[in-house]
Design a protein around this motif. Sequence first.
Motif, PDB file in Angstrom:
ATOM      1  N   TRP A  30       0.837  -0.978   0.281  1.00 18.80           N
ATOM      2  CA  TRP A  30       0.017   0.083   0.024  1.00 18.80           C
ATOM      3  C   TRP A  30       0.813   1.318  -0.063  1.00 18.80           C
ATOM      4  N   PHE A  31       1.796   1.265   0.835  1.00 19.61           N
ATOM      5  CA  PHE A  31       2.685   2.545   1.006  1.00 19.61           C
ATOM      6  C   PHE A  31       3.660   2.375  -0.176  1.00 19.61           C
ATOM      7  N   TYR A  32       4.187   1.456  -0.926  1.00 18.77           N
ATOM      8  CA  TYR A  32       5.177   1.537  -1.875  1.00 18.77           C
ATOM      9  C   TYR A  32       4.360   2.047  -3.270  1.00 18.77           C
ATOM     10  N   GLU A  33       3.113   1.468  -3.356  1.00 21.11           N
ATOM     11  CA  GLU A  33       2.219   1.986  -4.580  1.00 21.11           C
ATOM     12  C   GLU A  33       2.045   3.433  -4.379  1.00 21.11           C
ATOM     13  N   ALA A  34       1.804   4.003  -3.120  1.00 22.98           N
ATOM     14  CA  ALA A  34       1.195   5.608  -2.925  1.00 22.98           C
ATOM     15  C   ALA A  34       2.507   6.291  -3.126  1.00 22.98           C
ATOM     16  N   ILE A  35       3.628   5.772  -2.998  1.00 21.95           N
ATOM     17  CA  ILE A  35       4.935   6.621  -3.338  1.00 21.95           C
ATOM     18  C   ILE A  35       5.056   6.823  -4.695  1.00 21.95           C
ATOM     19  N   THR A  36       5.002   5.528  -5.460  1.00 24.91           N
ATOM     20  CA  THR A  36       5.187   5.527  -7.086  1.00 24.91           C
ATOM     21  C   THR A  36       4.067   6.316  -7.667  1.00 24.91           C
ATOM     22  N   GLU A  37       3.045   6.300  -7.238  1.00 27.08           N
ATOM     23  CA  GLU A  37       1.795   6.600  -7.950  1.00 27.08           C
ATOM     24  C   GLU A  37       1.111   7.697  -7.626  1.00 27.08           C
ATOM     25  N   THR A  38       1.248   8.112  -6.363  1.00 22.12           N
ATOM     26  CA  THR A  38       0.926   9.303  -5.840  1.00 22.12           C
ATOM     27  C   THR A  38       1.830  10.499  -5.253  1.00 22.12           C
ATOM     28  N   TYR A  39       2.509  10.150  -4.405  1.00 24.44           N
ATOM     29  CA  TYR A  39       3.493  11.116  -3.819  1.00 24.44           C
ATOM     30  C   TYR A  39       4.497  11.420  -4.542  1.00 24.44           C
ATOM     31  N   LEU A  40       5.385  10.509  -5.404  1.00 26.07           N
ATOM     32  CA  LEU A  40       6.267  11.102  -6.041  1.00 26.07           C
ATOM     33  C   LEU A  40       5.843  11.946  -7.114  1.00 26.07           C
ATOM     34  N   PRO A  41       4.534  11.351  -7.986  1.00 27.92           N
ATOM     35  CA  PRO A  41       3.734  12.327  -8.819  1.00 27.92           C
ATOM     36  C   PRO A  41       3.811  13.737  -8.603  1.00 27.92           C
ATOM     37  N   LEU A  42       2.881  13.907  -7.225  1.00 25.78           N
ATOM     38  CA  LEU A  42       2.699  15.009  -6.811  1.00 25.78           C
ATOM     39  C   LEU A  42       3.861  15.847  -6.554  1.00 25.78           C
ATOM     40  N   ILE A  43       5.034  15.225  -6.294  1.00 27.42           N
ATOM     41  CA  ILE A  43       6.267  16.079  -6.070  1.00 27.42           C
ATOM     42  C   ILE A  43       6.776  16.553  -7.286  1.00 27.42           C
ATOM     43  N   TRP A  44       6.748  15.625  -8.247  1.00 29.59           N
ATOM     44  CA  TRP A  44       7.013  16.331  -9.819  1.00 29.59           C
ATOM     45  C   TRP A  44       6.189  17.398 -10.143  1.00 29.59           C
ATOM     46  N   VAL A  45       4.734  17.461  -9.841  1.00 28.07           N
ATOM     47  CA  VAL A  45       4.057  18.631 -10.092  1.00 28.07           C
ATOM     48  C   VAL A  45       4.481  19.647  -9.357  1.00 28.07           C
ATOM     49  N   TYR A  46       4.908  19.633  -8.269  1.00 22.58           N
ATOM     50  CA  TYR A  46       5.464  20.865  -7.414  1.00 22.58           C
ATOM     51  C   TYR A  46       6.793  21.316  -8.122  1.00 22.58           C
ATOM     52  N   GLU A  47       7.562  20.274  -8.277  1.00 22.69           N
ATOM     53  CA  GLU A  47       8.758  20.935  -8.731  1.00 22.69           C
ATOM     54  C   GLU A  47       8.695  21.666 -10.062  1.00 22.69           C
ATOM     55  N   ASN A  48       7.823  20.932 -10.943  1.00 24.63           N
ATOM     56  CA  ASN A  48       7.729  21.657 -12.290  1.00 24.63           C
ATOM     57  C   ASN A  48       6.896  22.940 -12.012  1.00 24.63           C
ATOM     58  N   LEU A  49       6.103  23.310 -11.261  1.00 28.99           N
ATOM     59  CA  LEU A  49       5.425  24.541 -11.075  1.00 28.99           C
ATOM     60  C   LEU A  49       6.352  25.480 -10.562  1.00 28.99           C
ATOM     61  N   VAL A  50       7.331  25.134  -9.699  1.00 32.86           N
ATOM     62  CA  VAL A  50       8.076  26.068  -8.954  1.00 32.86           C
ATOM     63  C   VAL A  50       9.310  26.403 -10.007  1.00 32.86           C
ATOM     64  N   ASN A  51       9.930  25.368 -10.756  1.00 30.54           N
ATOM     65  CA  ASN A  51      10.812  25.483 -11.918  1.00 30.54           C
ATOM     66  C   ASN A  51      10.291  26.579 -13.116  1.00 30.54           C
ATOM     67  N   ASP A  52       8.905  26.635 -13.173  1.00 27.08           N
ATOM     68  CA  ASP A  52       8.450  27.275 -14.248  1.00 27.08           C
ATOM     69  C   ASP A  52       7.784  28.740 -13.674  1.00 27.08           C
ATOM     70  N   GLY A  53       8.254  28.977 -12.311  1.00 24.11           N
ATOM     71  CA  GLY A  53       7.741  30.153 -11.890  1.00 24.11           C
ATOM     72  C   GLY A  53       6.445  30.282 -11.443  1.00 24.11           C
TER      73      GLY A  53
END
Lengths: 526, 244
Positions: A30-53
């Motif tokens: 449950w935890f590993y799936e959540a990391i791969t499918e939810t928490y890392l993708p959300l981190i990528w969203v935040y990273e991209n938004l920050v990088n794009d200002g």
Amino acid sequence: MHKGYLCLVLHGHLPFVRHPEHEDFLEEDWFYEAITETYLPLIWVYENLVNDGIDFRITMTLSPSLLSMFCDSLLQGRYLKHINKLIELAHKETERTLRQPEFNGLAKMYLEQFYKARNTFEKYDRNLAFAFKKFQDLGKLEIITSGATHGYFPLMDICRESINAQVKVAVSHYESIFGRKPKGIWLPECGYLPGQDDILKEAGLGYFFTDSHAVLHGTPRPKYGVFAPVYCKGTGIASFARDLESSKQVWSSIEGYPGDYNYREFYRDIGFDLEFEYIKPYIHPDGVRTNTGIKYHRITGPGNEKQPYVPQWAAEKCAEHAGNFMFNRQKQVEYLYDFMKQEPVIVSPYDAELFGHWWYEGPLWLDFLVRKIACDQDEISLITASEYLKRHPRNQVVNLSMSSWGWKGYSEMWLQGANDWIYRHLHTASERMTELAKTYPNQNGLLKRALNQALRELLLAQSSDWAFIMGTGTHTSYAVRRTKEHILRFTRIYEDTKTNTIDENWLSDIEYKDNIFPDIDYRVHQ
Amino acid sequence: MAMPRKIKEKLKKIAQADKSTKKTKAIRKSSEKEITKEVPGTQEVIVEQAKFSHPETACKRGGMPQELPVCYDIDRIVLQVRDPWWIHAYWEVKGSTMDRLRNELKGDFLKARRNLRVYDVSSIIFNGSNAHRFFDIQIDELAASWYIDTQGPGRSWCVDYGLKLSDGRFIVILRSNTVHTPLEGPSWITDEEWMIPEESFARLYGMGLGLGRSSPVGKAWQKMVKGVITSPGITSGASPIRKA
């Protein structure tokens, strides 16, 4: 012209599923799936938004049990092993599907995604709490806490010392990770019972979220409905209530976006679809088929026949749905602004795992939505609850109504024939914990270790997830086992403490197994 | 995504179980409806359930721990609120307490029936005799918990567990904590400082529930949940402790 606010809330929580006693334990997935499918993708969203200002504000719960798992070195190592296996499987899939172009592109997409997951995981020193902290420190995220193990407060009212412990442990755990106190709390399952907010106030919390009827059925009538926070009578803690219109658009698999036929089908996974001998090394070692996360089909329609997933079509839909969501909020806010003569706040809370795990395209939708709000209009802006309160400190005082966001809106999900047996045991353990804390106000050494572990076991037994799982009627044996196991461990400590017969070896063993909240202090249970 | 079949079946099963136990409960005259997609929280159940999706094998590993005790040798009754209409009580009576009553009541004890007395104690400090009203529920001797239909949202409740003797006397053995059932709709109390006309509140109410801008006050929420939320609970009946 600016006319109102949107408060997006993602509630991230999983029960503490850590089983050092076994090399492979299914529920850890449950935890590993959540990391791969939810928490890392959300981190990528935040990273991209920050990088794009792109400026943004999102509120996110990271429940103490989820945070504890993020920070746990055993689970970190196991996740790495898990993602390496997925990378290996995705490599094989790119080979196997060479002559199936409709799947081969998808296999390559997963391979790339899994590599990216591993890189990001390593980049944050395998601890995703650091990643979320970074965005909080940048002022983009507001991370709030929840009950220490997500105990359902309305059914703990008979032993308020336990609610106090759930809140105090959560707050100090948050502080140890984020370097400051949380400003708000996500009441587990949005469970609110009048009179419990004084515990929140004492812990220094400023606001919490509820379902809409907590406020709409409050006394006196809330002048602005759910579109402005209200203060709890007596404590002055602010409550922000969910707007169901915006909620339904995203939550509902029937009326909402996630059910669109172009989106990825959750229930078709190669862990179940492919030949057993081929997939065997990537499912559970006992030979039980499990989800791998590699899914090749789109929802297609209501029937069982599913067509291959086309990421491009899904992305186009995502953009359309983000635009639709924003358009609806603009219309909603325009109407409310004229009606209320002040700027409304639309509170849209979602389970974080709805994004990515359940609705694969959810993180992309969120990315599009935030960009559109930042760039394409000026009627609405994203806001956090604490920012709203700073700008609009004058709000109505209301006695809120008991409520939850669970099935039927109250407590039935956690109090029904399948799970009502747990409460006499949980409440007895709570009373006993209070007795222990009173009897031994200042202990050191072995006794202190035992008392701290007693509180860990009690908190772990109180997790709302166990009653929830029993209530759904599927996978119940694990939930029953966890409830019984923690109560039995607690009971043994209670009895051994009273007879001064604590077995240090046994205690060390359960300290190792149930190692949540290393800095816990049993004296908070009062 | 279609709603998982298992969850659909579960929700249906709960609804059916509710209906089948109706005759065992205090009667509530309300029409019941099948659970529909509109029931609040259904989507939340589906999404949360998806977090825990995997085949069930955990118990093969290490097996079930030993059983929990059936009772804790204490005199206690605990009341909890399920929803605006239903409250739940569980209780335990020490063997020594029952022995004492058996000795005191002698022959009457054997003929006595186990009884829950449910008091409406709204806005009072309950002293055992000043309740606004009360009603009795005769229960099985072995029952250790019960779902009670109070028919009274927005009221306070206290429950006594005891013996009803053949001459009508009620011997209290346990008295519960007091609980308060929430309102089933909006409050009728308004705030002078934060006054809002009825029609305007109706609009906000409907909008907050995602039902558009013209829902009559109080009806919208009830429309969403009526029939389902008023359904009887699953009684614990004769089972002293419900095993999972």
